[in-house]
Scaffold this motif. Sequence first.
Motif, PDB file in Angstrom:
ATOM      1  N   LEU A 557      44.953  -1.875  88.076  1.00  0.00           N
ATOM      2  CA  LEU A 557      44.526  -0.488  88.272  1.00  0.00           C
ATOM      3  C   LEU A 557      43.819  -0.261  89.606  1.00  0.00           C
ATOM      4  CD1 LEU A 557      43.106   0.128  84.678  1.00  0.00           C
ATOM      5  CD2 LEU A 557      45.246   1.037  85.612  1.00  0.00           C
ATOM      6  N   ASP A 558      43.900  -1.236  90.508  1.00  0.00           N
ATOM      7  CA  ASP A 558      43.193  -1.068  91.781  1.00  0.00           C
ATOM      8  C   ASP A 558      43.639   0.196  92.507  1.00  0.00           C
ATOM      9  OD1 ASP A 558      42.035  -3.437  91.087  1.00  0.00           O
ATOM     10  OD2 ASP A 558      42.317  -4.379  93.041  1.00  0.00           O
ATOM     11  N   TRP A 559      44.931   0.495  92.466  1.00  0.00           N
ATOM     12  CA  TRP A 559      45.437   1.702  93.112  1.00  0.00           C
ATOM     13  C   TRP A 559      44.810   2.952  92.504  1.00  0.00           C
ATOM     14  CZ3 TRP A 559      47.835   5.368  90.114  1.00  0.00           C
ATOM     15  CH2 TRP A 559      48.269   4.950  88.841  1.00  0.00           C
ATOM     16  N   PHE A 560      44.564   2.909  91.197  1.00  0.00           N
ATOM     17  CA  PHE A 560      43.998   4.072  90.510  1.00  0.00           C
ATOM     18  C   PHE A 560      42.517   4.256  90.869  1.00  0.00           C
ATOM     19  CE2 PHE A 560      42.157   6.497  87.051  1.00  0.00           C
ATOM     20  CZ  PHE A 560      43.115   7.467  86.812  1.00  0.00           C
ATOM     21  N   TRP A 561      41.755   3.162  90.798  1.00  0.00           N
ATOM     22  CA  TRP A 561      40.329   3.254  91.170  1.00  0.00           C
ATOM     23  C   TRP A 561      40.202   3.712  92.624  1.00  0.00           C
ATOM     24  CZ3 TRP A 561      39.132   3.287  86.519  1.00  0.00           C
ATOM     25  CH2 TRP A 561      39.394   2.271  85.612  1.00  0.00           C
ATOM     26  N   ARG A 562      41.043   3.135  93.485  1.00  0.00           N
ATOM     27  CA  ARG A 562      40.951   3.477  94.907  1.00  0.00           C
ATOM     28  C   ARG A 562      41.223   4.967  95.126  1.00  0.00           C
ATOM     29  NH1 ARG A 562      40.874   0.656  99.366  1.00  0.00           N
ATOM     30  NH2 ARG A 562      41.473  -1.299  98.356  1.00  0.00           N
ATOM     31  N   GLY A 563      42.275   5.486  94.528  1.00  0.00           N
ATOM     32  CA  GLY A 563      42.647   6.871  94.742  1.00  0.00           C
ATOM     33  C   GLY A 563      41.690   7.866  94.104  1.00  0.00           C
ATOM     34  N   TRP A 564      41.362   7.645  92.833  1.00  0.00           N
ATOM     35  CA  TRP A 564      40.552   8.605  92.096  1.00  0.00           C
ATOM     36  C   TRP A 564      39.060   8.478  92.375  1.00  0.00           C
ATOM     37  CZ3 TRP A 564      41.636  12.808  89.074  1.00  0.00           C
ATOM     38  CH2 TRP A 564      42.984  13.030  88.784  1.00  0.00           C
ATOM     39  N   PHE A 565      38.576   7.265  92.653  1.00  0.00           N
ATOM     40  CA  PHE A 565      37.129   7.053  92.749  1.00  0.00           C
ATOM     41  C   PHE A 565      36.631   6.858  94.176  1.00  0.00           C
ATOM     42  CE2 PHE A 565      38.005   6.481  88.359  1.00  0.00           C
ATOM     43  CZ  PHE A 565      36.823   6.711  87.678  1.00  0.00           C
ATOM     44  N   TYR A 566      37.494   6.387  95.082  1.00  0.00           N
ATOM     45  CA  TYR A 566      37.045   6.079  96.437  1.00  0.00           C
ATOM     46  C   TYR A 566      37.542   7.078  97.486  1.00  0.00           C
ATOM     47  CZ  TYR A 566      35.265   1.491  94.966  1.00  0.00           C
ATOM     48  OH  TYR A 566      34.553   0.475  94.368  1.00  0.00           O
ATOM     49  N   THR A 567      38.401   8.005  97.116  1.00  0.00           N
ATOM     50  CA  THR A 567      38.926   8.971  98.088  1.00  0.00           C
ATOM     51  C   THR A 567      38.782  10.386  97.537  1.00  0.00           C
ATOM     52  OG1 THR A 567      41.234   9.241  97.327  1.00  0.00           O
ATOM     53  CG2 THR A 567      40.707   7.246  98.600  1.00  0.00           C
ATOM     54  N   THR A 568      39.088  11.348  98.382  1.00  0.00           N
ATOM     55  CA  THR A 568      39.146  12.747  97.949  1.00  0.00           C
ATOM     56  C   THR A 568      40.584  13.258  97.953  1.00  0.00           C
ATOM     57  OG1 THR A 568      38.748  13.550 100.207  1.00  0.00           O
ATOM     58  CG2 THR A 568      36.819  13.240  98.789  1.00  0.00           C
ATOM     59  N   ASP A 569      41.539  12.340  97.926  1.00  0.00           N
ATOM     60  CA  ASP A 569      42.947  12.743  97.829  1.00  0.00           C
ATOM     61  C   ASP A 569      43.174  13.510  96.528  1.00  0.00           C
ATOM     62  OD1 ASP A 569      43.419  11.463 100.191  1.00  0.00           O
ATOM     63  OD2 ASP A 569      44.362   9.699  99.305  1.00  0.00           O
ATOM     64  N   HIS A 570      44.223  14.304  96.505  1.00  0.00           N
ATOM     65  CA  HIS A 570      44.585  15.009  95.290  1.00  0.00           C
ATOM     66  C   HIS A 570      46.039  14.700  94.936  1.00  0.00           C
ATOM     67  CE1 HIS A 570      45.597  17.856  98.589  1.00  0.00           C
ATOM     68  NE2 HIS A 570      46.682  18.082  97.861  1.00  0.00           N
ATOM     69  N   VAL A 571      46.441  15.121  93.767  1.00  0.00           N
ATOM     70  CA  VAL A 571      47.807  14.898  93.299  1.00  0.00           C
ATOM     71  C   VAL A 571      48.665  16.102  93.645  1.00  0.00           C
ATOM     72  CG1 VAL A 571      49.295  14.391  91.328  1.00  0.00           C
ATOM     73  CG2 VAL A 571      46.954  13.497  91.385  1.00  0.00           C
ATOM     74  N   ASP A 572      49.697  15.875  94.412  1.00  0.00           N
ATOM     75  CA  ASP A 572      50.710  16.909  94.669  1.00  0.00           C
ATOM     76  C   ASP A 572      52.012  16.198  94.995  1.00  0.00           C
ATOM     77  OD1 ASP A 572      52.197  19.128  95.154  1.00  0.00           O
ATOM     78  OD2 ASP A 572      51.236  19.643  97.064  1.00  0.00           O
ATOM     79  N   ILE A 573      52.775  15.921  93.965  1.00  0.00           N
ATOM     80  CA  ILE A 573      54.093  15.306  94.120  1.00  0.00           C
ATOM     81  C   ILE A 573      55.131  16.407  94.027  1.00  0.00           C
ATOM     82  CG2 ILE A 573      55.725  13.618  93.183  1.00  0.00           C
ATOM     83  CD1 ILE A 573      53.326  12.117  92.013  1.00  0.00           C
ATOM     84  N   THR A 574      56.059  16.398  94.966  1.00  0.00           N
ATOM     85  CA  THR A 574      57.087  17.435  94.988  1.00  0.00           C
ATOM     86  C   THR A 574      58.461  16.820  94.757  1.00  0.00           C
ATOM     87  OG1 THR A 574      57.764  17.364  97.325  1.00  0.00           O
ATOM     88  CG2 THR A 574      55.695  18.478  96.812  1.00  0.00           C
ATOM     89  N   ILE A 575      59.360  17.625  94.210  1.00  0.00           N
ATOM     90  CA  ILE A 575      60.786  17.270  94.208  1.00  0.00           C
ATOM     91  C   ILE A 575      61.366  17.874  95.471  1.00  0.00           C
ATOM     92  CG2 ILE A 575      62.985  17.426  93.022  1.00  0.00           C
ATOM     93  CD1 ILE A 575      61.545  17.759  90.416  1.00  0.00           C
ATOM     94  N   GLU A 576      61.613  17.040  96.457  1.00  0.00           N
ATOM     95  CA  GLU A 576      62.084  17.520  97.752  1.00  0.00           C
ATOM     96  C   GLU A 576      63.544  17.938  97.709  1.00  0.00           C
ATOM     97  OE1 GLU A 576      60.339  17.590 101.209  1.00  0.00           O
ATOM     98  OE2 GLU A 576      59.146  18.201  99.481  1.00  0.00           O
ATOM     99  N   ASN A 577      64.344  17.141  96.999  1.00  0.00           N
ATOM    100  CA  ASN A 577      65.774  17.441  97.004  1.00  0.00           C
ATOM    101  C   ASN A 577      66.445  16.711  95.848  1.00  0.00           C
ATOM    102  OD1 ASN A 577      68.124  18.659  98.105  1.00  0.00           O
ATOM    103  ND2 ASN A 577      68.724  16.688  98.975  1.00  0.00           N
ATOM    104  N   VAL A 578      67.517  17.280  95.371  1.00  0.00           N
ATOM    105  CA  VAL A 578      68.346  16.635  94.361  1.00  0.00           C
ATOM    106  C   VAL A 578      69.788  16.674  94.851  1.00  0.00           C
ATOM    107  CG1 VAL A 578      69.202  16.694  92.001  1.00  0.00           C
ATOM    108  CG2 VAL A 578      66.819  17.286  92.466  1.00  0.00           C
TER     109      VAL A 578
END
Length: 777
Positions: A557-578
């Motif tokens: 879960l290191d990626w999760f702790w790093r993203g949610w607890f150590y940064t101010t990044d937010h979640v915004d995943i897009t579907i660019e193309n199909v």
Amino acid sequence: MKCQVQRRMLFTLSFIFSVTLSFAQNYNTSKFKQLDEELPTPNVYRTGSGAPGHEYWQQRADYSIKAELDESIHRLNGSEKITYTNNSPDELTYLWVQLDQNMRATDSDTYKISQNQLRDKATVDQMEGIDGYPEYDGGHKIQLVKDANGKDLTYTVNKTMMRVDLPKPLKTGESYTFQIDWYYNINDRNLMGGRGGYEYFPEDDNTIYTITQWFPRMAVYDDVNGWQHKQFLGRGEFALPFGDYEVEITVPSDHIVASTGELKNPETVLTEKQQELFKQSKTASKPVVIVSQKEVEKKEKTKAKDKKTWVYHAENVRDFAWGSSRKFIWDAMGVEIDGKTVMAMSYYPKEGNPLWGQYSTEVVVHTLEVYSKFTIPYPYPVAISVEASNGMEYPMICFNYGRPNADGTYSDRIKYGMISVIIHEVGHNFFPMIVNSDERQWTWMDEGLNTFVQFLAEREWDENYPSRRGFPENIVPYMKGDKNNIMPIMTNSESIKQFGNNAYGKPATALNILRETVMGRELFDYAFKEYSTRWAFKHPKPADFFRTMEDASAVDLDWFWRGWFYTTDHVDITIENVEMFEIDSKNPQVELAKLKQERDGVRPNITQVKNKEENLPRKIDTKSGLKDFYNSYDPLDVTADAKEGYESYKKSVGKEEMQYIADRRFFYQVDFKNEGGLVMPIIVELEYEDGSKELKRIPAEIWKMDDVVVSKVFITEKPVKQFVLDPHRETADVDTENNYFPRKPQMSRFEIYKRDSAARGAGRGSNPMQKAKKKNN
């Protein structure tokens, strides 16, 4: 075509599929870089698994306290003996004691560092508050500091901390007893705010006292920080060692005292009837009223001049708090936790009824049951909720808000606000009163974890419970806000911007996402319970939580702790193309027919449209001899050569490949882009043309090699009409419009309102219950 996705090309089935991995990101900036450099090195005190080490130690502080309440001048006088035991491997030459009331002293740094701005208008109280209410003489007034033999000790007061110099070093395994006498003037909580204080009721000339941070308390000395003696500025809460308490509380004889611990002298402070009712409440199926509203209303009119002393004993607690008033109605009910009876009790003024009599103790019971399920069985003999127009927690007791209107009606906002604050504050018994994190440093470790389990308890109270925090979509406005006004969760308590969102909402939401989306309930619940068990009655740090959750689940879960607890990044995943692919069957009768259909379906361009409107003559139609073979030739016609080529192809690929082609599958390459920076699992729903739906869950590790753009091929047996990202709103994605392909317009709503003001937890204006009551009358 109906599915509204782009048909890009045909591909030929072969025996080898080529996979290209992108190595665009540098490991030093990778979202999946391990946390080894950020977390402290494991040692004999705290292991790499997140468990206490084989040489883990912690200090102990036992108290014997006598306190007397002077209601006439709102003053508390006290004398205490502290026995401090040094279990550390270090010799100590001095001890640090916390004087939290000094936050309210006239020279307090809390007032000095508070920013102020002048508005168009202000009250006198607001103006006085700028300088710390100069008419109020706040702070602990130390009268003496002596050793067990009555000899004066040298001490130094530094704002909210007091250093007591020891006559000789305190060695490992030794204990030292000393005495402090003190008093302080209790603050008017409605005027000055604060966790404790008094509330005056002018209607009946009576007072409710909530006595918190009231005695000089030992600071924590541990293996990570040494002494935790950061100054108390008001926001960063408390770091305290465990110990036993013997407390004698002297108050007016008509007061009822609600307190941490068990009452040891009921026969001298309670009537025979009250003692009998308390006994009955232990096995009752609903709360038993021990002191009724009728009794309280009688006492409010005649104030006793004599006093009584209530004696309480508490074992293995980190703090001690109490409330006192002749206004207290008192009800109680026993609840069985892990084979033991715990007394759930509520104390409240008549202003809290009928809401409190109906709900408070029942909510205490519910909270103990739910929290015990997800953490450890509640270990203490009592759990108390006190109505004090407040919200604050201590071992076995908490102070809450929620008063109905004067006519007894209330809005659903008041009702659920009261239930939520009781769950939250009773829940604090587990975090941090038992799992004893350092609140002065890391607010999220108690508030965030507690808010998460509060959310679970709310969901078990009522399926339609209007939970304020916990649902991922509720944190979206904060996550997508101005980054200049947002800080990482891993920020010291005194430096946090948007305190509620940062320390309560975001960590609670992160844990809910971990449970529901990343780990799954079974793995998460086991690991969370393991953390609670490992660190019950100990002092965990963030690394201990992070490591235990991984150790007990086998999930990196290191990626999760790093993203949610150590940064101010937010979640915004897009579907660019199909892009839609299909297998080239090589069958000319099939493939050429499709191409003809596509060609014939192409809309004419503007020039062709205009020429047709003008009926423009063509040269080849007006003059003979200009047409040749190619004017009648159609390259998409099925020829004998094409048929012969198809027969050769069938022989070359074999029966298995031909059957795969005959099964007619649909192939979609979906390109995803990480716009917000916070990597998350990709949850995508495929909505087919026949109306059915299928959910695909892709772990976050798909972003390992490229955390900006990734592609995924989906093979289906039916044509897809639409792709939808995060259909259950489980990742806190801040922009749902780009979660659809093809895009789907999003509707937003707003309302016009008029701002009003009222005391915290008090009813405002009319409510549906009130309107119904008037209509029936």
